[in-house]
Motif scaffolding. Structure first.
Motif, mmCIF file in Angstrom:
data_model
loop_
_atom_site.group_PDB
_atom_site.id
_atom_site.type_symbol
_atom_site.label_atom_id
_atom_site.label_comp_id
_atom_site.label_asym_id
_atom_site.label_seq_id
_atom_site.Cartn_x
_atom_site.Cartn_y
_atom_site.Cartn_z
ATOM 1 N N LYS A 83 15.838 -17.745 -22.211
ATOM 2 C CA LYS A 83 16.008 -16.564 -21.374
ATOM 3 C C LYS A 83 16.358 -15.391 -22.274
ATOM 4 O O LYS A 83 17.220 -15.503 -23.163
ATOM 5 N N TYR A 84 15.674 -14.251 -22.039
ATOM 6 C CA TYR A 84 15.893 -13.074 -22.868
ATOM 7 C C TYR A 84 15.563 -11.837 -22.039
ATOM 8 O O TYR A 84 14.475 -11.719 -21.490
ATOM 9 N N ARG A 85 16.537 -10.955 -21.916
ATOM 10 C CA ARG A 85 16.380 -9.695 -21.178
ATOM 11 C C ARG A 85 15.819 -9.926 -19.771
ATOM 12 O O ARG A 85 14.972 -9.195 -19.290
ATOM 13 N N GLY A 86 16.296 -10.979 -19.120
ATOM 14 C CA GLY A 86 15.920 -11.245 -17.735
ATOM 15 C C GLY A 86 14.589 -11.953 -17.562
ATOM 16 O O GLY A 86 14.148 -12.168 -16.436
ATOM 17 N N HIS A 87 13.943 -12.329 -18.666
ATOM 18 C CA HIS A 87 12.665 -13.031 -18.620
ATOM 19 C C HIS A 87 12.833 -14.428 -19.213
ATOM 20 O O HIS A 87 13.748 -14.680 -20.002
ATOM 21 N N TYR A 88 11.921 -15.328 -18.833
ATOM 22 C CA TYR A 88 11.921 -16.684 -19.372
ATOM 23 C C TYR A 88 10.707 -16.886 -20.274
ATOM 24 O O TYR A 88 9.617 -16.378 -19.989
ATOM 25 N N PHE A 89 10.905 -17.651 -21.334
ATOM 26 C CA PHE A 89 9.839 -17.922 -22.291
ATOM 27 C C PHE A 89 9.777 -19.422 -22.552
ATOM 28 O O PHE A 89 10.809 -20.070 -22.765
#
Length: 258
Positions: A83-89
Motif C-alpha cells: 500500500k502506497y499513497r492510498g493505492h495497492y500494488f
C-alpha cells in the motif's frame, strides 16, 4: 468495488493478457479492469516504473495495480502486495516496488503461496489477490508483513549553482526523450537566470510550451504535463535522429548575471 489496473510486458500478440483478464472476470464478472500498458519491453523495470509512476495517482484512491513485468525475475519466487499513497500494488520481488514507492511503501506483505514455482504468477497469484483487495479485503490477510524486498535506486540529479545534470529516463512511442530534470529543479537553480540545455551535440536555448511551436523536423525542449524536461523533434523521432536513449546525459547550464 475498486478499479483494478493491469500493466505488463506481455505485449499484444499473445494470449497472456487475456488469460489474466479471464481469471479476474471468472472470479468476479463485475470487476472493473483498466489496461495501463502491455507494451513494456520484456523485463524492463525502469520503463515499467516510469509508466506506472506517471499515471497511478490519476486513479481513485483504493485502486489496485497489478503489475506483471519480469514476473519470474526473482529466483526466490517472492511476490508482494503493498500500500502506497492510498493505492495497492501487486508485483514480483524484482525491485520495481522500491522504485515506484521511493523505498517507502506504507505496508508490504509477502504473498502466501504453497507452490515453489508458479507457471503464471500474474494469473494464478496476483489476480486473485487483486480481486481480494479491490473488494475491500485487508492486505494483512494476504501474507506476513515484511520490510525485506529488493531495493533499487532511481537516478538522482546532480545539482550545483551553475548546472543540473540529469539523464533520459524514458523514450516514448514518438521517440521523445523524457528526463528526470524537473521544472521545479530548473526554477530553483535558475533564480531568473538564462540557461541552455545540452544533449549529444545539440544546444537548445529556449523551452517551448509544445513541440509544434517549432518547424517540422526541428528539435525543441518542453516541460511535459508531469513537469519533466522533454526533448523532441516536431514530426520526427528524437531518439533515432539524435542517437540518444535511456540513460543519455542531459545538462542544463546557467549563466551568472544574465
Amino acid at each position: 468495488m475498486a478499479v483494478i489496473t493491469l500493466t505488463s510486458d506481455f505485449g499484444y500478440t499473445d494470449h497472456y493478457v487475456a488469460a489474466v483478464k479471464a481469471r479476474l472476470l471468472s472470479l468476479n464478472p463485475q470487476a472493473t479492469v483498466v489496461d495501463i500498458s502491455h507494451g513494456i519491453e520484456p523485463f524492463n523495470i525502469p520503463q515499467a516504473e516510469f509508466v506506472i509512476r506517471s499515471v497511478f495517482h490519476e486513479f481513485p484512491e483504493g485502486t489496485v495495480h497489478l503489475i506483471a513485468v519480469d514476473t519470474h525475475g526473482c529466483r526466490r519466487g517472492k511476490y508482494h502486495a503493498a500500500k502506497y499513497r492510498g493505492h495497492y500494488f501487486l508485483v514480483a520481488d524484482n525491485g520495481l516496488l522500491s522504485l515506484i514507492t521511493d523505498g517507502e511503501p506504507e505496508v508490504v506483505v509477502e504473498l502466501q503461496t504453497d507452490d515453489m514455482f508458479l507457471p503464471s504468477p500474474a494469473k494464478d497469484l496476483l489476480a486473485p489477490a487483486a480481486l481480494f483487495l479491490a473488494k475491500g479485503g485487508d492486505i494483512d490477510v494476504l501474507g506476513e508483513r515484511t520490510t525485506s524486498f529488493r531495493q533499487l535506486l532511481n537516478r538522482q540529479l546532480r545539482l550545483n549553482d551553475h548546472a543540473i545534470t540529469g539523464h533520459v529516463i524514458h523514450v516514448d512511442r514518438y521517440g521523445n526523450l523524457i528526463t528526470n530534470i524537473t521544472r521545479d529543479s530548473v526554477e530553483t537553480i535558475a533564480h531568473g537566470r538564462a540557461y541552455t540545455i545540452h544533449f549529444g551535440r545539440e544546444t537548445i536555448g529556449r523551452v517551448f510550451p509544445t513541440y509544434n511551436q517549432v518547424d517540422d523536423g526541428d528539435c525543441c525542449c518542453m516541460f511535459n504535463s508531469l513537469g519533466q524536461l522533454s526533448i523532441g523533434i516536431n514530426k520526427g523521432n528524437a531518439s533515432e535522429l539524435l542517437g540518444l536513449g535511456f540513460d543519455s546525459q542531459v545538462d542544463v547550464r546557467f549563466y551568472p548575471g544574465s
